[in-house]
Design a protein around this motif. Structure first.
Motif, PDB file in Angstrom:
ATOM      1  N   ARG A  25       1.003  -1.074   0.067  1.00  0.00           N
ATOM      2  CA  ARG A  25       0.026   0.075  -0.041  1.00  0.00           C
ATOM      3  C   ARG A  25       0.974   1.241  -0.084  1.00  0.00           C
ATOM      4  NH1 ARG A  25      -2.938  -1.577   5.418  1.00  0.00           N
ATOM      5  NH2 ARG A  25      -0.910  -2.128   6.055  1.00  0.00           N
ATOM      6  N   LEU A  26       0.677   2.215  -0.860  1.00  0.00           N
ATOM      7  CA  LEU A  26       1.179   3.485  -0.788  1.00  0.00           C
ATOM      8  C   LEU A  26       0.366   4.583  -0.795  1.00  0.00           C
ATOM      9  CD1 LEU A  26       3.679   5.363  -1.922  1.00  0.00           C
ATOM     10  CD2 LEU A  26       2.728   4.922  -4.285  1.00  0.00           C
ATOM     11  N   LEU A  28      -5.465  13.208   7.071  1.00  0.00           N
ATOM     12  CA  LEU A  28      -4.362  12.528   6.616  1.00  0.00           C
ATOM     13  C   LEU A  28      -4.217  11.392   7.697  1.00  0.00           C
ATOM     14  CD1 LEU A  28      -1.381  12.310   5.714  1.00  0.00           C
ATOM     15  CD2 LEU A  28      -0.784  14.148   7.328  1.00  0.00           C
ATOM     16  N   ASP A  29      -4.667  11.723   8.992  1.00  0.00           N
ATOM     17  CA  ASP A  29      -4.854  10.568   9.915  1.00  0.00           C
ATOM     18  C   ASP A  29      -5.299   9.185   9.491  1.00  0.00           C
ATOM     19  OD1 ASP A  29      -3.403  12.143  11.596  1.00  0.00           O
ATOM     20  OD2 ASP A  29      -4.917  12.238  13.187  1.00  0.00           O
ATOM     21  N   LEU A  60       1.496   5.271  11.477  1.00  0.00           N
ATOM     22  CA  LEU A  60       1.889   4.707  10.077  1.00  0.00           C
ATOM     23  C   LEU A  60       2.113   2.875  10.668  1.00  0.00           C
ATOM     24  CD1 LEU A  60       4.911   6.618   8.628  1.00  0.00           C
ATOM     25  CD2 LEU A  60       2.611   6.094   7.664  1.00  0.00           C
ATOM     26  N   PRO A  61       2.016   2.041   9.963  1.00  0.00           N
ATOM     27  CA  PRO A  61       2.187   0.891  10.260  1.00  0.00           C
ATOM     28  C   PRO A  61       3.587   0.258  10.691  1.00  0.00           C
ATOM     29  CG  PRO A  61       1.045   0.570   7.937  1.00  0.00           C
ATOM     30  CD  PRO A  61       1.472   2.043   8.488  1.00  0.00           C
ATOM     31  N   HIS A  86      -2.808   2.890   6.375  1.00  0.00           N
ATOM     32  CA  HIS A  86      -2.912   2.106   5.219  1.00  0.00           C
ATOM     33  C   HIS A  86      -1.520   2.542   4.392  1.00  0.00           C
ATOM     34  CE1 HIS A  86      -7.333   1.705   5.502  1.00  0.00           C
ATOM     35  NE2 HIS A  86      -7.428   2.821   5.889  1.00  0.00           N
ATOM     36  N   CYS A  87      -0.721   2.927   4.992  1.00  0.00           N
ATOM     37  CA  CYS A  87       0.735   3.307   4.379  1.00  0.00           C
ATOM     38  C   CYS A  87       1.675   2.445   4.634  1.00  0.00           C
ATOM     39  CB  CYS A  87       1.001   4.947   4.455  1.00  0.00           C
ATOM     40  SG  CYS A  87      -0.232   5.960   4.160  1.00  0.00           S
TER      41      CYS A  87
END
Ligand code: 8YV
Length: 323
Positions: A153-154, A199-200, A231-232, A205-206
């Motif tokens: 995911r980007l 954005l949050d 972020l993950p 998902h990034c």
């Protein structure tokens, strides 16, 4: 008698084709030895000029030089798409036109964003170093290993022209695309990317986060400790926009704690005097602001700046007028 040509100061050396054109159409003072000019040197050289052609390294245009420019200066053309180094309000106040060079560097810069994604994920830095330092002694199924890009995911932070071109390229890598922007873009410009108004909402998902927004008071320091925490684990951050959007302390903490797997950086706060801690990190892939650095693109940027100057002095509205 033909009217005198406008007088132009060019603060850095430009590609030969561009300088040749400028020298024909203007009484141009070129920078043959490409020495960056100080604020005092620019002010001195600007004394008899109608126009200035500057670059993002001429940071004094954000910090007061505009108020000191002689009345003869009517236009400042920057050789860049970014214009955070120009105080647009101060220029408006003095009725000085400002132009930039969008579009022509979109593809080159998006290519560099993909290079950063691939370079950071696949270990371009440490892999290259192993070969050069003759430490590639055997092949192993388990080491060294990077990270897959395909299927990941980007998240694209800033879906302007360059963000869209990144999405288009990433689609070919079968990435799942997400973006955050002030406004959603037309569906045909999103390349299947899902819009996140907040954005949050996008951050979890990034697997990859690509910074592609402009540097503004709102985005400076945006990629900070709080953002990185959302972020993950094991995410990868790449930046081909502007260095000051990232808080270096937070990024370096994330890279050293293992929260972030890697980063790819083409731009830096205070470049070229970058935070020296980046140099000793193995999981960062570093480039010296190469976003627009191809011969064709730099020529196109110069021609675009020249088109804007020509339009201005012909009494037309320059295509890339910012003021
Ligand atoms: C470089 C860029 O700064 O256009 C921009 O905003 O960041 C890059 O293209 C270029 O080298 C400007 O001279």
């Amino acid at each position: 008698m033909a009217p005198a040509l406008p007088r132009l100061l060019v603060t850095r050396r430009l590609p030969k084709e561009v300088e040749t054109r400028l020298a024909k159409a203007y009484r141009a003072e070129l920078n043959a030895d490409d020495q960056p000019m100080s604020e005092a040197e620019i002010l001195d050289a600007a004394r008899d000029k109608d126009a200035l052609l500057i670059t993002p390294m001429d940071r004094s245009f954000a910090t007061g030089i505009i108020a000191k420019l002689p009345a003869s200066v009517k236009i400042v053309a920057t050789f860049s798409v970014g214009y955070e180094h120009v105080d647009i309000a101060a220029a408006r106040e003095r009725n000085i036109a400002v132009t930039n060079t969008p579009d022509v560097l979109t593809n080159a810069t998006a290519d560099i964003a993909l290079l950063l994604i691939l370079g950071a994920a696949r270990g371009a830095y440490w892999g290259e170093r192993m070969v050069r330092e003759d430490r590639w002694t055997s092949w192993s199924p388990t080491a060294p290993l990077g990270f897959d890009v395909s299927g990941k995911r980007l998240g694209i932070l800033g879906m302007g022209r360059i963000g869209q071109a990144v999405a288009k390229r990433a689609q070919a890598f079968e990435m799942e695309l997400h973006y955050h922007n002030r406004r959603p873009v037309a569906p045909d410009l999103a390349y299947g990317a899902r819009y996140h108004a907040a954005l949050d909402q996008m951050l979890p998902h990034c697997d990859f986060l690509s910074v592609n927004c402009a540097s503004t008071p709102e985005t400076r320091g945006l990629v900070n400790e709080k953002l990185i925490a959302k972020l993950p684990d094991g995410a990868i951050i790449v930046n081909s926009a502007r260095g000051d959007i990232i808080d270096d302390d937070a990024l370096i903490a994330g890279l050293t704690s293992g929260k972030l797997a890697a980063a790819g950086l083409d731009v830096f706060r205070n470049e070229p005097r970058i935070d020296p801690r980046y140099r000793s990190l193995d999981n960062v892939f570093l480039l010296p602001h190469l976003g627009s650095a191809t011969r064709d693109t730099r020529i196109a940027m110069g021609m675009r700046a020249a088109d804007n100057l020509d339009a201005f002095f012909a009494g037309r509205r320059p295509a890339d007028l910012l003021t």
